[in-house]
Design a protein around this motif. Structure first.
Motif, PDB file in Angstrom:
ATOM      1  N   SER A   1      -7.873  -8.407   3.839  1.00 23.47           N
ATOM      2  CA  SER A   1      -7.002  -7.959   2.754  1.00 23.47           C
ATOM      3  C   SER A   1      -7.117  -6.446   2.636  1.00 23.47           C
ATOM      4  O   SER A   1      -8.129  -5.857   2.993  1.00 23.47           O
ATOM      5  CB  SER A   1      -7.389  -8.607   1.447  1.00 23.47           C
ATOM      6  OG  SER A   1      -8.708  -8.274   1.105  1.00 23.47           O
ATOM      7  N   GLN A   2      -6.045  -5.803   2.154  1.00 21.08           N
ATOM      8  CA  GLN A   2      -6.025  -4.357   2.031  1.00 21.08           C
ATOM      9  C   GLN A   2      -6.976  -3.944   0.906  1.00 21.08           C
ATOM     10  O   GLN A   2      -7.037  -4.571  -0.139  1.00 21.08           O
ATOM     11  CB  GLN A   2      -4.603  -3.887   1.689  1.00 21.08           C
ATOM     12  CG  GLN A   2      -3.526  -4.415   2.616  1.00 21.08           C
ATOM     13  CD  GLN A   2      -3.369  -3.577   3.875  1.00 21.08           C
ATOM     14  OE1 GLN A   2      -2.970  -4.075   4.893  1.00 21.08           O
ATOM     15  NE2 GLN A   2      -3.683  -2.309   3.794  1.00 21.08           N
TER      16      GLN A   2
ATOM     17  N   PHE B   1       0.333   7.181   2.326  1.00 21.73           N
ATOM     18  CA  PHE B   1      -0.682   6.136   2.303  1.00 21.73           C
ATOM     19  C   PHE B   1      -1.957   6.661   1.672  1.00 21.73           C
ATOM     20  O   PHE B   1      -2.372   7.803   1.945  1.00 21.73           O
ATOM     21  CB  PHE B   1      -1.021   5.679   3.729  1.00 21.73           C
ATOM     22  CG  PHE B   1       0.107   5.010   4.448  1.00 21.73           C
ATOM     23  CD1 PHE B   1       1.011   5.764   5.181  1.00 21.73           C
ATOM     24  CD2 PHE B   1       0.260   3.634   4.415  1.00 21.73           C
ATOM     25  CE1 PHE B   1       2.057   5.158   5.864  1.00 21.73           C
ATOM     26  CE2 PHE B   1       1.297   3.017   5.091  1.00 21.73           C
ATOM     27  CZ  PHE B   1       2.193   3.781   5.815  1.00 21.73           C
TER      28      PHE B   1
ATOM     29  N   THR C   1      -9.977   2.271   5.202  1.00 23.69           N
ATOM     30  CA  THR C   1      -9.053   1.181   4.919  1.00 23.69           C
ATOM     31  C   THR C   1      -7.815   1.701   4.207  1.00 23.69           C
ATOM     32  O   THR C   1      -7.915   2.372   3.191  1.00 23.69           O
ATOM     33  CB  THR C   1      -9.744   0.114   4.057  1.00 23.69           C
ATOM     34  OG1 THR C   1     -10.955  -0.287   4.692  1.00 23.69           O
ATOM     35  CG2 THR C   1      -8.845  -1.108   3.887  1.00 23.69           C
ATOM     36  N   PHE C   2      -6.655   1.331   4.740  1.00 25.08           N
ATOM     37  CA  PHE C   2      -5.384   1.855   4.239  1.00 25.08           C
ATOM     38  C   PHE C   2      -4.648   0.848   3.375  1.00 25.08           C
ATOM     39  O   PHE C   2      -4.771  -0.359   3.556  1.00 25.08           O
ATOM     40  CB  PHE C   2      -4.481   2.230   5.421  1.00 25.08           C
ATOM     41  CG  PHE C   2      -4.902   3.480   6.111  1.00 25.08           C
ATOM     42  CD1 PHE C   2      -5.935   3.464   7.039  1.00 25.08           C
ATOM     43  CD2 PHE C   2      -4.294   4.682   5.815  1.00 25.08           C
ATOM     44  CE1 PHE C   2      -6.348   4.627   7.665  1.00 25.08           C
ATOM     45  CE2 PHE C   2      -4.696   5.854   6.442  1.00 25.08           C
ATOM     46  CZ  PHE C   2      -5.720   5.819   7.363  1.00 25.08           C
ATOM     47  N   GLY C   3      -3.848   1.379   2.468  1.00 26.48           N
ATOM     48  CA  GLY C   3      -2.921   0.573   1.707  1.00 26.48           C
ATOM     49  C   GLY C   3      -1.619   0.412   2.476  1.00 26.48           C
ATOM     50  O   GLY C   3      -1.477   0.883   3.606  1.00 26.48           O
ATOM     51  N   SER C   4      -0.654  -0.219   1.827  1.00 26.09           N
ATOM     52  CA  SER C   4       0.610  -0.517   2.501  1.00 26.09           C
ATOM     53  C   SER C   4       1.636   0.593   2.381  1.00 26.09           C
ATOM     54  O   SER C   4       2.680   0.536   3.016  1.00 26.09           O
ATOM     55  CB  SER C   4       1.189  -1.827   1.960  1.00 26.09           C
ATOM     56  OG  SER C   4       1.289  -1.764   0.555  1.00 26.09           O
TER      57      SER C   4
END
Lengths: 110, 111
Positions: free
Chosen positions: A1-2, A88, A99-102
Motif C-alpha cells: 500500500s502507498q 508527488f 515511498t511515493f504517493g499517487s
C-alpha cells in the motif's frame, strides 16, 4: 500500500494563481520530499523537509510538514503554464526505501 | 542532470519471454531502486539495493529479480514477462537518506 496519498488527484488553475497540494502519510518518517514529473519524463526532486522542520521555502515553493497530523502541503505561488506537471510526495524513514504517493496532476491554464 | 542512464528506453516483448532492464550510474551512489509507474498507482517500489550484491524486495516484487554486481549497474529482470508487467519502469539513485535522482524511464510493453 502507498505510504503517501496526495490530495487533490487533479487541480486546474489560472496562470498567476497559487496551487496547493496536500500529502498524508501513515508511519513515522525521517524526511518528506516533493517531486515533479513532466509528461513522459523522469521525476525531478523539488524540495526535502526533515521531520524536525515545520516549513521550508525554495523560490516559489513553500512546503509545510505537520508530523502530529502526518501531513504535508506544497504551495506553488504565482503559477505559470510551465508548472503544469504531476507532483508527488515521497516519504523516507531510512535510506533503504523511498515511498511515493499517487500524485496530483496540476494544470495551469494560460 | 545526475549521471543515471536506463536502457533500453522502449521495449516490446512477448508474453513468457525473459526481459532485462539496465540502470547505470556514474555518481557512485550506494542506493539504487527500481520502480514501476502505472496510471492511478503512482510509483511502486519493486526492488532496491543498498550495496554491491545487497538487494531487497519492495512492495511489488513478485515476478521480478534484480542483481547488482558492480556499484554502477543495477539490473531488473522479468523472469517470464506477463501483460500485467506492461508499465513504465524507473530507476533511481540516492547517496543516503536524501534526495533521489531518476532515470528517464523504460516503457515496456508485453504483448
Amino acid at each position: 500500500s502507498q505510504q503517501g496519498e496526495e490530495d487533490p488527484q487533479a487541480l486546474s488553475i489560472q496562470e498567476g494563481e497559487n496551487a496547493t497540494m496536500n500529502c498524508s502519510y501513515k508511519t513515522s518518517i525521517n524526511n518528506l520530499q516533493w517531486y515533479r514529473q513532466n509528461s513522459g519524463r523522469g521525476l525531478v526532486h523539488l524540495i526535502l523537509i526533515r521531520s524536525n522542520e515545520r516549513e521550508k521555502h525554495s523560490g516559489r515553493l513553500r512546503v509545510t510538514l505537520d508530523t502530529s497530523k502526518k501531513s504535508s502541503s506544497l504551495l506553488i505561488t504565482a503559477s505559470r503554464a510551465a508548472d503544469t506537471a504531476s507532483y508527488f510526495c515521497a516519504t523516507s524513514f531510512s535510506a533503504r526505501q523511498l515511498t511515493f504517493g499517487s500524485g496530483t496532476q496540476l494544470t495551469v491554464l494560460p | 542532470d545526475a549521471g543515471i542512464t536506463q536502457s533500453p528506453r522502449h521495449k516490446v516483448t512477448e508474453t513468457g519471454t525473459p526481459v532485462t532492464l539496465r540502470c547505470h550510474q556514474t555518481e557512485n551512489h550506494r542506493y539504487m531502486y527500481w520502480y514501476r509507474q502505472d496510471p492511478g498507482h503512482g510509483l511502486r517500489l519493486i526492488h532496491y539495493s543498498y550495496g554491491v550484491k545487497d538487494t531487497d524486495k519492495g512492495e511489488v516484487s513478485d515476478g521480478y529479480s534484480v542483481s547488482r554486481s558492480k556499484t554502477e549497474d543495477f539490473l531488473l529482470t522479468l523472469e517470464s514477462a506477463t501483460s500485467s508487467q506492461t508499465s513504465v519502469y524507473f530507476c533511481a539513485i540516492r547517496s543516503g537518506d536524501t534526495e533521489a535522482f531518476f532515470g528517464q524511464g523504460t516503457r515496456l510493453t508485453v504483448v
